[in-house]
Design an enzyme around this catalytic site. Structure first.
Site, PDB file in Angstrom:
ATOM      1  N   TYR A 139      -1.791   5.657   3.408  1.00 55.62           N
ATOM      2  CA  TYR A 139      -0.747   4.632   3.253  1.00 55.62           C
ATOM      3  C   TYR A 139       0.363   4.862   4.285  1.00 55.62           C
ATOM      4  CZ  TYR A 139       2.471   1.409   0.939  1.00 55.62           C
ATOM      5  OH  TYR A 139       3.327   0.357   0.666  1.00 55.62           O
TER       6      TYR A 139
HETATM    7  N1  LIG Z   1       5.116  -2.462  -4.399  1.00 53.80           N
HETATM    8  C1  LIG Z   1       5.888  -1.639  -3.695  1.00 53.80           C
HETATM    9  O1  LIG Z   1       6.528  -0.712  -4.230  1.00 53.80           O
HETATM   10  C2  LIG Z   1       6.020  -1.822  -2.205  1.00 53.80           C
HETATM   11  C3  LIG Z   1       7.074  -1.170  -1.535  1.00 53.80           C
HETATM   12  C4  LIG Z   1       7.191  -1.302  -0.163  1.00 53.80           C
HETATM   13  C5  LIG Z   1       6.277  -2.075   0.534  1.00 53.80           C
HETATM   14  N2  LIG Z   1       5.254  -2.688  -0.131  1.00 53.80           N
HETATM   15  C6  LIG Z   1       4.301  -3.470   0.646  1.00 53.80           C
HETATM   16  O2  LIG Z   1       4.431  -4.842   0.301  1.00 53.80           O
HETATM   17  C7  LIG Z   1       3.153  -5.500   0.460  1.00 53.80           C
HETATM   18  C8  LIG Z   1       2.804  -6.228  -0.823  1.00 53.80           C
HETATM   19  O3  LIG Z   1       2.623  -5.251  -1.837  1.00 53.80           O
HETATM   20  P1  LIG Z   1       2.552  -5.613  -3.391  1.00 53.80           P
HETATM   21  O4  LIG Z   1       3.354  -4.584  -4.055  1.00 53.80           O
HETATM   22  O5  LIG Z   1       2.824  -7.054  -3.612  1.00 53.80           O
HETATM   23  O6  LIG Z   1       1.010  -5.277  -3.660  1.00 53.80           O
HETATM   24  P2  LIG Z   1      -0.070  -5.958  -4.609  1.00 53.80           P
HETATM   25  O7  LIG Z   1       0.564  -6.675  -5.738  1.00 53.80           O
HETATM   26  O8  LIG Z   1      -1.082  -4.904  -4.901  1.00 53.80           O
HETATM   27  O9  LIG Z   1      -0.740  -7.055  -3.644  1.00 53.80           O
HETATM   28  C9  LIG Z   1      -1.528  -6.666  -2.564  1.00 53.80           C
HETATM   29  C10 LIG Z   1      -2.064  -7.910  -1.893  1.00 53.80           C
HETATM   30  O10 LIG Z   1      -2.872  -7.491  -0.768  1.00 53.80           O
HETATM   31  C11 LIG Z   1      -4.078  -8.244  -0.798  1.00 53.80           C
HETATM   32  N3  LIG Z   1      -5.154  -7.531  -0.115  1.00 53.80           N
HETATM   33  C12 LIG Z   1      -5.478  -6.224  -0.170  1.00 53.80           C
HETATM   34  N4  LIG Z   1      -6.540  -5.974   0.609  1.00 53.80           N
HETATM   35  C13 LIG Z   1      -6.900  -7.169   1.167  1.00 53.80           C
HETATM   36  C14 LIG Z   1      -7.923  -7.574   2.059  1.00 53.80           C
HETATM   37  N5  LIG Z   1      -8.820  -6.704   2.556  1.00 53.80           N
HETATM   38  N6  LIG Z   1      -7.995  -8.885   2.397  1.00 53.80           N
HETATM   39  C15 LIG Z   1      -7.115  -9.789   1.895  1.00 53.80           C
HETATM   40  N7  LIG Z   1      -6.115  -9.461   1.062  1.00 53.80           N
HETATM   41  C16 LIG Z   1      -6.023  -8.163   0.693  1.00 53.80           C
HETATM   42  C17 LIG Z   1      -4.371  -8.439  -2.273  1.00 53.80           C
HETATM   43  O11 LIG Z   1      -5.284  -9.508  -2.392  1.00 53.80           O
HETATM   44  P3  LIG Z   1      -6.328  -9.648  -3.638  1.00 53.80           P
HETATM   45  O12 LIG Z   1      -5.602  -9.139  -4.856  1.00 53.80           O
HETATM   46  O13 LIG Z   1      -6.586 -11.123  -3.673  1.00 53.80           O
HETATM   47  O14 LIG Z   1      -7.502  -8.812  -3.287  1.00 53.80           O
HETATM   48  C18 LIG Z   1      -2.973  -8.777  -2.783  1.00 53.80           C
HETATM   49  O15 LIG Z   1      -2.685 -10.131  -2.525  1.00 53.80           O
HETATM   50  C19 LIG Z   1       2.157  -4.394   0.852  1.00 53.80           C
HETATM   51  O16 LIG Z   1       2.026  -4.355   2.251  1.00 53.80           O
HETATM   52  C20 LIG Z   1       2.849  -3.128   0.364  1.00 53.80           C
HETATM   53  O17 LIG Z   1       2.433  -1.986   1.081  1.00 53.80           O
HETATM   54  C21 LIG Z   1       5.114  -2.601  -1.482  1.00 53.80           C
END
Ligand SMILES: NC(=O)c1ccc[n+]([C@@H]2O[C@H](COP(=O)([O-])OP(=O)(O)OC[C@H]3O[C@@H](n4cnc5c(N)ncnc54)[C@H](OP(=O)(O)O)[C@@H]3O)[C@@H](O)[C@H]2O)c1
Length: 211
Positions: A139
């Site tokens: 990550y």
């Molecule tokens: N949550 C946190 O604490 C946090 C903090 C800082 C940054 N971020 C970043 O913010 C972004 C969104 O995170 P989130 O927390 O909203 O995560 P999440 O709810 O787990 O959502 C992840 C998304 O990525 C998609 N995805 C994963 N692999 C994929 C692939 N191979 N092809 C197409 N889509 C794919 C998933 O699609 P499907 O479900 O349709 O497969 C889902 O829409 C990420 O980049 C994460 O690293 C998150």
């Protein structure tokens, strides 16, 4: 305003889609989970374009089929799948890099040419100081690679308005891969509102979202 959101089936992506819909944007939404994607697109009156971001061909086809140029592109796909380095599983490693790095690479490669002049790009990154932790090798490394690629994209595309979004922990399904949501995690809507508000002002290289 035409807005395309990748990772729209996720916590931050869906919240960002709702926030842009409220601001009156015309939305195209992408994700892998077709049922969830269609449900959200139906709710928001958006176009749904399923794609697996690990495949350049999916991303290329999506941009080729876009009916109109974009004003804003949001990359909110991502995966964490923490595991100790000694037990790194190739499938998990690939899943993390496909979501955090390769997908963004294909989106930048095929998407930047589909932006209107002054169009904005938001990539969801991660704060290095928060992700340099046991189990997070892939990550942290893939998010560092994303940040460097963003810098070079700005060098190669003069005038590109590309913002790396750096939230603290956010309460989304991503944390089911980790075990539990950290105390004090932000609501996804806070990140979404910060992106929409930023879009209306001058572009910044980084958007550090605070609670
Ligand atoms: N949550 C946190 O604490 C946090 C903090 C800082 C940054 N971020 C970043 O913010 C972004 C969104 O995170 P989130 O927390 O909203 O995560 P999440 O709810 O787990 O959502 C992840 C998304 O990525 C998609 N995805 C994963 N692999 C994929 C692939 N191979 N092809 C197409 N889509 C794919 C998933 O699609 P499907 O479900 O349709 O497969 C889902 O829409 C990420 O980049 C994460 O690293 C998150």
């Amino acid at each position: 305003m035409n807005v395309l959101i990748f990772g729209a089936t996720g916590g931050i992506g869906a919240a960002t889609a709702r926030a842009f819909a409220q601001a009156g944007a015309t939305l195209t939404l992408s994700g892998r989970d077709e049922a969830r994607l269609q449900a959200l697109a139906g709710e928001l009156g958006a176009q749904a374009r399923p794609a697996d971001l690990g495949y350049e061909s999916h991303v290329r086809a999506l941009f080729e089929e876009l009916p109109a140029p974009l004003d804003t592109l949001v990359y909110a796909a991502g995966a964490a799948h923490p595991e100790p380095l000694a037990g790194a599983d190739p499938a998990q490693v690939r899943a993390v890099w496909n979501a955090n790095y390769f997908g963004a690479l294909w989106v930048l490669k095929h998407g930047l040419g589909r932006l209107n002049a002054g169009g904005r790009v938001y990539l969801l990154g991660a704060r290095p100081e928060l992700v340099t932790a046991r189990g997070f090798t892939q990550y942290a490394a893939s998010k560092a690679a994303l940040a460097r690629a963003a810098e070079i994209a700005r060098l190669e595309h003069r005038g590109l308005e590309l913002t790396l979004v750096l939230p603290p922990a956010v309460d989304t399904g991503l944390w089911t891969q980790v075990g539990r949501v950290p105390r004090g995690a932000l609501a996804a809507g806070v990140v979404a509102q910060a992106i929409v508000a930023n879009c209306g002002g001058p572009a910044q290289a980084e958007l550090r979202v605070e609670g």
